[in-house]
Design a protein around this motif. Sequence first.
Motif, mmCIF file in Angstrom:
data_model
loop_
_atom_site.group_PDB
_atom_site.id
_atom_site.type_symbol
_atom_site.label_atom_id
_atom_site.label_comp_id
_atom_site.label_asym_id
_atom_site.label_seq_id
_atom_site.Cartn_x
_atom_site.Cartn_y
_atom_site.Cartn_z
ATOM 1 N N TYR A 191 51.928 26.275 -3.116
ATOM 2 C CA TYR A 191 50.787 26.251 -3.072
ATOM 3 C C TYR A 191 49.659 26.485 -1.996
ATOM 4 N N LEU A 192 49.679 26.679 -0.660
ATOM 5 C CA LEU A 192 49.117 27.479 0.305
ATOM 6 C C LEU A 192 49.710 28.478 -0.344
ATOM 7 N N ASN A 193 50.526 29.642 -0.775
ATOM 8 C CA ASN A 193 50.321 30.609 -0.932
ATOM 9 C C ASN A 193 48.623 30.852 -2.095
ATOM 10 N N GLU A 194 49.296 30.205 -3.562
ATOM 11 C CA GLU A 194 48.125 30.143 -4.040
ATOM 12 C C GLU A 194 46.608 29.961 -4.040
ATOM 13 N N LEU A 195 46.959 28.800 -2.994
ATOM 14 C CA LEU A 195 45.429 28.732 -2.385
ATOM 15 C C LEU A 195 44.479 30.268 -1.817
ATOM 16 N N LEU A 196 45.714 30.502 -0.793
ATOM 17 C CA LEU A 196 44.555 31.553 0.061
ATOM 18 C C LEU A 196 44.331 32.586 -0.532
ATOM 19 N N VAL A 197 45.561 33.180 -1.839
ATOM 20 C CA VAL A 197 45.209 34.358 -2.370
ATOM 21 C C VAL A 197 44.469 34.401 -3.065
ATOM 22 N N LYS A 198 43.690 33.045 -3.657
ATOM 23 C CA LYS A 198 42.353 32.808 -4.646
ATOM 24 C C LYS A 198 41.263 32.776 -3.684
ATOM 25 N N LEU A 199 41.322 32.170 -2.681
ATOM 26 C CA LEU A 199 40.128 31.228 -1.908
ATOM 27 C C LEU A 199 39.960 32.887 -0.605
ATOM 28 N N LEU A 200 40.927 33.298 -0.055
ATOM 29 C CA LEU A 200 40.598 34.284 1.124
ATOM 30 C C LEU A 200 40.420 35.554 0.442
ATOM 31 N N ALA A 201 38.770 36.130 0.694
ATOM 32 C CA ALA A 201 38.399 37.612 0.360
ATOM 33 C C ALA A 201 39.523 38.407 1.038
ATOM 34 N N ARG A 202 39.716 39.916 0.638
ATOM 35 C CA ARG A 202 40.625 40.903 1.507
ATOM 36 C C ARG A 202 39.993 41.597 2.153
ATOM 37 N N ASP A 203 41.192 41.594 3.315
ATOM 38 C CA ASP A 203 40.369 42.309 5.013
ATOM 39 C C ASP A 203 38.829 41.295 5.563
ATOM 40 N N ASP A 204 39.454 40.386 5.323
ATOM 41 C CA ASP A 204 38.450 39.145 6.305
ATOM 42 C C ASP A 204 39.592 38.859 7.131
ATOM 43 N N ALA A 205 39.129 38.765 8.165
ATOM 44 C CA ALA A 205 40.016 37.869 9.602
ATOM 45 C C ALA A 205 39.575 36.742 9.805
ATOM 46 N N HIS A 206 41.129 35.762 9.694
ATOM 47 C CA HIS A 206 41.339 34.579 10.149
ATOM 48 C C HIS A 206 42.234 34.370 10.662
ATOM 49 N N PRO A 207 42.572 34.555 11.863
ATOM 50 C CA PRO A 207 43.738 34.671 13.120
ATOM 51 C C PRO A 207 43.403 33.502 12.922
ATOM 52 N N ALA A 208 43.221 32.116 13.252
ATOM 53 C CA ALA A 208 43.411 30.646 13.549
ATOM 54 C C ALA A 208 44.469 30.253 12.479
ATOM 55 N N LEU A 209 44.039 30.732 11.505
ATOM 56 C CA LEU A 209 43.990 29.923 9.766
ATOM 57 C C LEU A 209 45.463 30.819 9.230
ATOM 58 N N PHE A 210 45.393 31.360 10.609
ATOM 59 C CA PHE A 210 47.273 32.095 10.197
ATOM 60 C C PHE A 210 48.083 31.580 11.156
ATOM 61 N N ASP A 211 47.536 31.224 11.906
ATOM 62 C CA ASP A 211 48.832 30.769 12.862
ATOM 63 C C ASP A 211 48.777 29.312 12.950
ATOM 64 N N HIS A 212 47.464 27.915 11.597
ATOM 65 C CA HIS A 212 47.794 26.968 10.880
ATOM 66 C C HIS A 212 48.578 27.237 10.028
ATOM 67 N N HIS A 235 34.146 25.279 -5.359
ATOM 68 C CA HIS A 235 34.669 26.666 -4.442
ATOM 69 C C HIS A 235 35.616 27.446 -5.223
ATOM 70 N N LEU A 236 36.805 27.194 -6.211
ATOM 71 C CA LEU A 236 37.766 28.124 -6.942
ATOM 72 C C LEU A 236 36.975 28.184 -8.535
ATOM 73 N N GLY A 237 35.639 27.548 -8.231
ATOM 74 C CA GLY A 237 34.986 28.195 -9.006
ATOM 75 C C GLY A 237 35.502 27.780 -10.933
ATOM 76 N N GLY A 238 36.337 26.839 -11.052
ATOM 77 C CA GLY A 238 36.907 26.664 -12.363
ATOM 78 C C GLY A 238 38.323 27.243 -12.065
ATOM 79 N N ALA A 239 38.809 28.331 -11.442
ATOM 80 C CA ALA A 239 40.033 28.726 -12.049
ATOM 81 C C ALA A 239 41.100 28.001 -11.349
ATOM 82 N N PRO A 240 42.001 27.311 -12.561
ATOM 83 C CA PRO A 240 43.341 26.713 -12.299
ATOM 84 C C PRO A 240 43.984 27.955 -11.571
ATOM 85 N N LEU A 241 45.348 26.508 -10.560
ATOM 86 C CA LEU A 241 45.995 26.763 -10.099
ATOM 87 C C LEU A 241 47.834 26.171 -10.975
ATOM 88 N N ASN A 242 48.109 27.469 -10.347
ATOM 89 C CA ASN A 242 49.596 27.846 -11.864
ATOM 90 C C ASN A 242 50.814 27.285 -10.520
#
Length: 258
Positions: free
Chosen positions: A115-136, A240-247
């Motif tokens: 579930y965490l991984n799917e959220l990250l894939v669908k909500l994080l833009a590519r090449d946008d660094a978030h070091p604090a989120l990585f640590d979290h 924020h997912l714009g209606g995209a389902p979480l699978n």
Amino acid sequence: MSDAAVAEPVKRARAPSRERTVGTRVSDQPAFVLHSYPYKETSLIIDMLTRDFGRVAVIAKGAKRPHSQLRGVLQTFQPLSAGFVGKNELRTLTGAEWVGGMLPLEKTALLCGFYLNELLVKLLARDDAHPALFDHYVATLNQLAHNEPAPIVLRKFERALLKETGVAADLTRCTATRARVQADVVYVVDPERGPRPERADDIAPRVSGKTLLDMECEDYQDAATQAQSKQLMRFLLAHHLGGAPLNTRQILIDLLQL
């Protein structure tokens, strides 16, 4: 949170901008596999979360070959030290080594991890660094592996994800009056603006001011806070997912069939 569930701190570094990272050879980068899928006969394309470069897509050439050193390394929820190079958004993986130090996820914790991984894939833009989120993310995997209450762990991560991506409203201030949220008042939360007092025609989840204040200070001990925060975060994420389902559940089912 128990001491055992806290991940070892990772040395912080200034996150390079996308313009300075695309095309640069990167090595020894802390990373996790978020998702992978086959590419041609022997390779994989991998969505990877890195500490200093954010979410990147890499091609792992030959990773599906029986004797490839990468075959057993590129697994989800395992900390890696990765290297990659490339001028386009799809980089080439130059190496990956298992770092270790984390327990595997099992049963419910495993589903939560996907579930965490799917959220990250669908909500994080590519090449946008978030070091604090990585640590979290690292800390969250550790908490799940050490059997900390999944509902509380997930609510904290969901909230951290929205904050890091810049779409989380301040839950302590009423948008109508700018006054502090009152614990005994019932509110709804506008995904773009924040809390306001409920109205009769509202279709958004109703939550108490106490729940909003608890969420802001990450206090989920109250049963009502747990229940209301779950409904609220489901509503906010759907927006924020714009209606995209979480699978996530189907992904886990597919994994178990392999």
